[in-house]
Structures are given as C-alpha cells and as structure tokens.
Design an enzyme around this catalytic site. Structure first.
Site, PDB file in Angstrom:
ATOM      1  N   HIS A  66       1.944   4.278  -3.029  1.00  0.00           N
ATOM      2  CA  HIS A  66       1.839   5.909  -2.667  1.00  0.00           C
ATOM      3  C   HIS A  66       3.197   6.514  -3.430  1.00  0.00           C
ATOM      4  O   HIS A  66       2.886   7.566  -4.283  1.00  0.00           O
ATOM      5  CB  HIS A  66       1.761   6.301  -1.275  1.00  0.00           C
ATOM      6  CG  HIS A  66       0.351   6.208  -0.538  1.00  0.00           C
ATOM      7  ND1 HIS A  66      -0.486   6.565  -1.044  1.00  0.00           N
ATOM      8  CD2 HIS A  66       0.083   5.594   0.686  1.00  0.00           C
ATOM      9  CE1 HIS A  66      -1.655   6.245  -0.324  1.00  0.00           C
ATOM     10  NE2 HIS A  66      -1.171   5.846   0.687  1.00  0.00           N
ATOM     11  N   HIS A  94       0.915  -1.174  -0.046  1.00  0.00           N
ATOM     12  CA  HIS A  94      -0.075  -0.163   0.060  1.00  0.00           C
ATOM     13  C   HIS A  94       0.640   1.390  -0.043  1.00  0.00           C
ATOM     14  O   HIS A  94       0.652   2.110  -0.923  1.00  0.00           O
ATOM     15  CB  HIS A  94      -0.861   0.203   1.170  1.00  0.00           C
ATOM     16  CG  HIS A  94      -1.797   1.165   1.488  1.00  0.00           C
ATOM     17  ND1 HIS A  94      -2.991   1.288   1.065  1.00  0.00           N
ATOM     18  CD2 HIS A  94      -1.239   2.188   2.049  1.00  0.00           C
ATOM     19  CE1 HIS A  94      -3.292   2.421   1.529  1.00  0.00           C
ATOM     20  NE2 HIS A  94      -2.564   3.134   1.984  1.00  0.00           N
ATOM     21  N   GLU A  95       1.954   1.197   1.000  1.00  0.00           N
ATOM     22  CA  GLU A  95       2.717   2.457   0.916  1.00  0.00           C
ATOM     23  C   GLU A  95       3.504   2.344  -0.563  1.00  0.00           C
ATOM     24  O   GLU A  95       3.777   3.751  -0.831  1.00  0.00           O
ATOM     25  CB  GLU A  95       3.888   2.298   2.266  1.00  0.00           C
ATOM     26  CG  GLU A  95       2.845   2.397   3.363  1.00  0.00           C
ATOM     27  CD  GLU A  95       2.014   3.565   3.628  1.00  0.00           C
ATOM     28  OE1 GLU A  95       2.153   4.658   2.988  1.00  0.00           O
ATOM     29  OE2 GLU A  95       0.960   3.513   4.434  1.00  0.00           O
ATOM     30  N   GLU A 112      -6.063   6.831  -1.103  1.00  0.00           N
ATOM     31  CA  GLU A 112      -6.028   5.609  -0.285  1.00  0.00           C
ATOM     32  C   GLU A 112      -6.660   4.303  -1.017  1.00  0.00           C
ATOM     33  O   GLU A 112      -6.112   3.198  -0.830  1.00  0.00           O
ATOM     34  CB  GLU A 112      -6.803   5.890   1.006  1.00  0.00           C
ATOM     35  CG  GLU A 112      -6.119   6.691   1.869  1.00  0.00           C
ATOM     36  CD  GLU A 112      -4.784   6.251   2.612  1.00  0.00           C
ATOM     37  OE1 GLU A 112      -4.358   5.149   2.405  1.00  0.00           O
ATOM     38  OE2 GLU A 112      -3.838   7.228   2.291  1.00  0.00           O
TER      39      GLU A 112
END
Length: 320
Positions: free
Chosen positions: A144, A140-141, A207
């Site tokens: 980003h 997930h990070e 997100e």
C-alpha cells in the site's frame, strides 16, 4: 508483470480521482450560481482547502482512533526485522512501526508520503498469526505504501463527505430560492452516492494489488490466504463495541471487519480439512476449482470497502 500491474493501478486511481473532483467542481459551480457571489474559483479553493486539511490531519485521526503506540526495535525486534526486510525489497524508506492497542486482529498502513509511511499491527493479530502469515500481511501493507494508494484514499474519501454536507445544508434552507437550493441538494446527494461508490471501487481494487504486491515481495501466497482466513474468523469473534469504534476507518484494514460473519460460510469451502488454516495444497486445489460465491455476497461486495474474500483467495491461488 510488476511494472504493468502497478501502471494499471495508478491509471485507475488517477481516473477515479479526476472523476471525483469533477463531481465536486460541478457542485461548487452550482453553489456559486445559486448565491451569485464568490465564483467557481473561490469555492474550488475552499474545497481544496478542506481536502488539504483532511490530508494533513488524516494520520493524526488514524493514530487517535486506532490507539497507535509506536514501538522501538528493542520493544518489538521481530516486527521491526520483518518491516525492515520488506522495505528493502520494496525499495522504499522503512516505515515507522506501531502497535494499535485494540483486540481486533488486523493491520493497516497510512501516511502522507512514502517517507512518512507507517505500518501498524493490532495486539490481536500478534496473538493469532504465525511468523510467515504475519510477514505476508506486512507485505500487503508495505505494498500500500509502495503504491502510494493510501495517500489517494485519504484525499478522495473526503470528497463524498463534502457533497453529503452540502446536501444536508440544503435541507434546512428557506426563503424564496428554495427551488434553487433543492436542485443543489439533489445534485449533491447524487454526487455523494456516485462518489461513495467510486471510493469503494478504489478501495477494493487497491486490495487486490496489495495482495499481489505481498507475493512480489517474496511472501508465500498460501500464507497470506491463511492469514486472511484467520482474520475473517478473528473479526467475526471480535468485541462488537470495539468494532463500532473503528468501523469508520475499516478501509485501512486488511479485510472488511464488518462483513466477516457473512464471509465465513463461503470461506469454509477452501479449508477442506477444517483445521483453521489454508495450506499450500488447499490453495493449489482452488486454482483449478470454481469458487462458489452466494448471490447476496456478490451484491454486498459493491457496497464493501474490500473485495469478496473468496475472490481474493482465488486470486492468490492464481498467483501461486
């Protein structure tokens, strides 16, 4: 699907960025007219200097507030191995790896460019998640950084703050030109409120795309869903004083640490056997079951840095 989804994200980021700087430019023009000197160009340059300073100093502020300590491969071999594998899959340079010396279980990514990317986890998350859950959060990070949305967030988040500062300044103005100052103050307040809502919108949208990005990097949807579930409970049980210290940077976290207590009730509907994890079967069942979200939660989502957690898990069910 990956290319199309990333294109939509970038389009939304650009539209909101242009809208925010347009708001700022209007306020700048009003100020230049009010004072009768400097002109729009001079004030615009000043505004961009402030934004650039935020862009350059942002990483240092995050590091200091989160008490980040960068670790070597010898110090954290498991963490480095996961980050390196995900970076290869994402086709971006391996980010620096850090551990934040705070107990709140979470993770975050920041940096000025993709080459300057940093991925950090807190001490709390290392004690809470299993390897696959942790990998899904790191995915997930990594997304980003891959999408460069953390750079956009750093840039646009300062615009509402500038408008708010202008509004506060007009409250203490005096003299014959009070009426003109009042007009600027009202316009700045309106721009601040509108800008803040736009920043929150971007924060929520990114997100969803980061969740999807984690799945695209090969992480299991139910493992990310289970990790999110555990992070909500972990945030709700976290030390309140520690939460206050990092609340200003909560947009960088995986979940809204301030709203965790309110999200627990709605999340229980997903954990059928109440064992504290979301299994592959439980996530699959949600795919064909309407998610129940309270009215209060729907309203609060508009003012949150993150999407409603039940909606996020529902979206992961659709990706599974």
């Amino acid at each position: 699907m990956k290319g199309a989804s990333t294109w939509k994200l970038k389009l939304r980021l650009w539209i909101v960025t242009v809208a925010l700087f347009a708001l700022l430019y209007v306020i700048v023009m009003l100020i230049s007219s009010y004072f009768g000197f400097g002109g729009p160009l001079a004030f615009t340059v000043l505004a961009f200097i402030i934004v650039f300073a935020q862009y350059m100093l942002g990483p240092k502020i995050v590091e200091s507030t989160m008490r980040v300590n960068y670790v070597s491969e010898a110090e954290a071999p498991r963490l480095h191995a996961m980050v390196e594998d995900l970076a290869i899959k994402a086709n971006i340079p391996k980010p620096r790896v850090g551990i934040a010396e705070i107990g709140i279980p979470n993770a975050f990514a920041f940096g000025k460019t993709k080459k300057d990317g940093r991925i950090c986890v807190t001490r709390g998350i290392l004690k809470l998640l299993d390897d696959e859950e942790l990998e899904a959060v790191l995915g997930h990070e990594m997304s980003h950084i891959r999408h460069s949305d953390m750079i956009v967030m750093t840039l646009i988040s300062v615009v509402p703050l500038i408008c708010y500062y202008i509004f506060i300044s007009t409250l203490f103005s005096s003299g014959e030109r009070n009426s003109g100052g009042a007009i600027i103050g009202i316009a700045a307040l309106g721009a601040y409120l509108a800008g803040q809502l736009l920043v929150l919108f971007v924060s929520r949208v990114r997100e969803y795309y980061a969740d999807q990005g984690s799945v695209e990097l090969g992480c299991k949807p139910h493992k990310l869903a289970s990790a999110l579930y555990k992070l909500v409970y972990g945030s709700a049980a976290a030390n309140k004083d520690e939460l206050k210290k990092v609340e200003g940077l909560k947009a960088f976290f995986v979940n809204d640490v301030s709203d965790a207590s309110n999200e627990i009730k709605d999340l229980r509907q997903i954990d059928v056997n109440l064992d504290g994890v979301i299994t592959e079967d439980e996530l699959a069942e949600l795919k064909y079951t309407p998610a129940k979200i309270g009215t209060g939660a729907k309203v609060m989502e508009i003012l949150s840095t993150h999407p409603n957690m039940v909606k996020r898990v529902k979206r992961l069910a659709e990706l599974s």
